[in-house]
Design a protein around this motif. Sequence first.
Motif, PDB file in Angstrom:
ATOM      1  N   VAL A   1      56.572  28.581  46.135  1.00  0.00           N
ATOM      2  CA  VAL A   1      57.958  28.813  45.721  1.00  0.00           C
ATOM      3  C   VAL A   1      58.059  29.548  44.381  1.00  0.00           C
ATOM      4  N   ALA A   2      56.959  29.564  43.615  1.00  0.00           N
ATOM      5  CA  ALA A   2      56.956  30.296  42.340  1.00  0.00           C
ATOM      6  C   ALA A   2      56.700  31.778  42.539  1.00  0.00           C
ATOM      7  N   GLY A   3      56.349  32.193  43.770  1.00  0.00           N
ATOM      8  CA  GLY A   3      56.122  33.598  44.052  1.00  0.00           C
ATOM      9  C   GLY A   3      54.746  34.075  43.599  1.00  0.00           C
ATOM     10  N   TRP A   4      54.534  35.371  43.692  1.00  0.00           N
ATOM     11  CA  TRP A   4      53.269  35.964  43.250  1.00  0.00           C
ATOM     12  C   TRP A   4      53.245  36.037  41.730  1.00  0.00           C
ATOM     13  N   PRO A   5      52.173  35.569  41.088  1.00  0.00           N
ATOM     14  CA  PRO A   5      52.136  35.582  39.619  1.00  0.00           C
ATOM     15  C   PRO A   5      52.091  36.977  39.029  1.00  0.00           C
ATOM     16  N   GLY A   6      51.534  37.947  39.750  1.00  0.00           N
ATOM     17  CA  GLY A   6      51.557  39.333  39.300  1.00  0.00           C
ATOM     18  C   GLY A   6      50.631  39.607  38.134  1.00  0.00           C
ATOM     19  N   GLY A   7      50.859  40.757  37.486  1.00  0.00           N
ATOM     20  CA  GLY A   7      50.058  41.150  36.329  1.00  0.00           C
ATOM     21  C   GLY A   7      48.584  41.294  36.665  1.00  0.00           C
ATOM     22  N   ARG A   8      47.742  40.776  35.797  1.00  0.00           N
ATOM     23  CA  ARG A   8      46.293  40.879  35.988  1.00  0.00           C
ATOM     24  C   ARG A   8      45.819  40.080  37.201  1.00  0.00           C
ATOM     25  N   ASN A   9      46.662  39.165  37.673  1.00  0.00           N
ATOM     26  CA  ASN A   9      46.307  38.388  38.861  1.00  0.00           C
ATOM     27  C   ASN A   9      46.193  39.266  40.109  1.00  0.00           C
ATOM     28  N   TRP A  10      46.762  40.473  40.068  1.00  0.00           N
ATOM     29  CA  TRP A  10      46.667  41.368  41.221  1.00  0.00           C
ATOM     30  C   TRP A  10      45.242  41.874  41.428  1.00  0.00           C
ATOM     31  N   ILE A  11      44.440  41.840  40.382  1.00  0.00           N
ATOM     32  CA  ILE A  11      43.138  42.494  40.442  1.00  0.00           C
ATOM     33  C   ILE A  11      41.999  41.489  40.405  1.00  0.00           C
ATOM     34  N   ASP A  12      41.106  41.588  41.381  1.00  0.00           N
ATOM     35  CA  ASP A  12      39.795  40.956  41.302  1.00  0.00           C
ATOM     36  C   ASP A  12      38.789  41.968  41.856  1.00  0.00           C
ATOM     37  N   SER A  13      37.519  41.604  41.898  1.00  0.00           N
ATOM     38  CA  SER A  13      36.499  42.581  42.299  1.00  0.00           C
ATOM     39  C   SER A  13      36.738  43.089  43.713  1.00  0.00           C
TER      40      SER A  13
END
Length: 458
Positions: free
Chosen positions: A339-351
């Motif tokens: 319900v908090a949605g996608w956190p976005g920012g740097r959380n979009w990127i992993d290896s």
Amino acid sequence: MIDVKNIRHLYSRAGFGLRFDQLNETANLTIKQAVNKLLLQAEISEPADIIAGNISYKDFLQANEGTKKMFLQEQRQQEKALNIDWINKMSTTKAVLREKMTLFWHNHFACRTQNAWYAQQLNNIQREHAIGNFRTLLIEVAKSPAMLQFLNNQQNQKNHPNENFARELMELFTIGRGNYTEQDVKESARAFTGWGFNKDGKFVNRLNLHDTGSKTFLGKSGNFTGEDVIDMLLAKKETAHFICNKLYRNFVNETPDPAHVDAMANTFFNSNYEIKPLLLFLFNADWFYAEKNMANLIKSPVDFIVGLNRQFYITYQNPDVVLQFERALGQVLFYPPNVAGWPGGRNWIDSSSLMYRIKIPSTVLNGGVIDFSGKVDPEDEAFIASSHKQQQAVVTKVQAGADWDKVLSSIKHLTKNALAQTLLAPALNNNLTAIVNTTADTKTLLVELVSTPEYQLC
């Protein structure tokens, strides 16, 4: 003075990037004129209408196993179709600001439902009011079957209040943590008792289930209704600040500037929560175009996919590939993680996601094959296992095509440096300059540029 860099920045944040063929039409616009143009184009609203109607849950329960299986398969196909329809809409519309704000509200009012018809309703509510009035948007979202179902308000009734919606309304949708008490949650839940929906997917206020007793909320007492609670939350300037802080993080910088957020909140609150004046203020502010606020945000997966589609006029013979892109990159429309949605920012990127982000442009633009190993949708696993097509499911021929004739004809007058500066938000570093200087073929150059880490920034 006209500044192409600022226009490009505006279009990357208020839309999904500046296309090459838009360079001419924006060439003589001031920032104010460009913002007004985006808002004028955003007056167009194109509702989703691919889901025609609803099969009631009661009918589903009464069906035999074969019918239930067919029903679930149909629902799954409708979910996919709705997702692809929205991607196509964002990829082709002129009303980019409306769709960008619809995407923002989609994450702000994060909601999951297995009923595609309800998902479409909520999506259209967010689109219709995307640049309208926040109070109207909030009430319509609160009364939507998707949200009533997701946060259990359908079960909220006098003597047995359910606090889920009341809690998220305050914590995530309006005033934010620290500005209410647990008792406020309980009293608010009582105010929303009786709110529900019927089998036709329409809101109903079930008065026989509503708690008519006196409630004390945010220090005031009375026989409050759901609308009363919403109005009391909006009367607190903390709500305007909470929304503007989130907007700032999404459209300006992940590290909010308190003075700028305060100025936004004043505009929002003083306009009775009209969204358009807030956007006018934001996109015309000098600080929006400050160097520290440029090329500092990581594109969301949807921004990345849609931006690529728009710039190269991409069409997919196999639209399901777009869903695989979303899964691989971590943002499947209509399926937020919670319900908090996608956190976005740097959380979009992993290896893993960065590898796909670098690989997808060249694969799509060259009609290649991409390996989605380990990224199969869990809901598809049973089907894949039963049909013995797992290898086919994870190693996919993209079957996509760019309209290269249209792209190349629109850039004849541009230098290679201008191409790079239109596509990329960051300034050209040594590596990018080397790519520009050593790549003779224009088509190859464009593919090289959108395959760089710098293309991931906006």
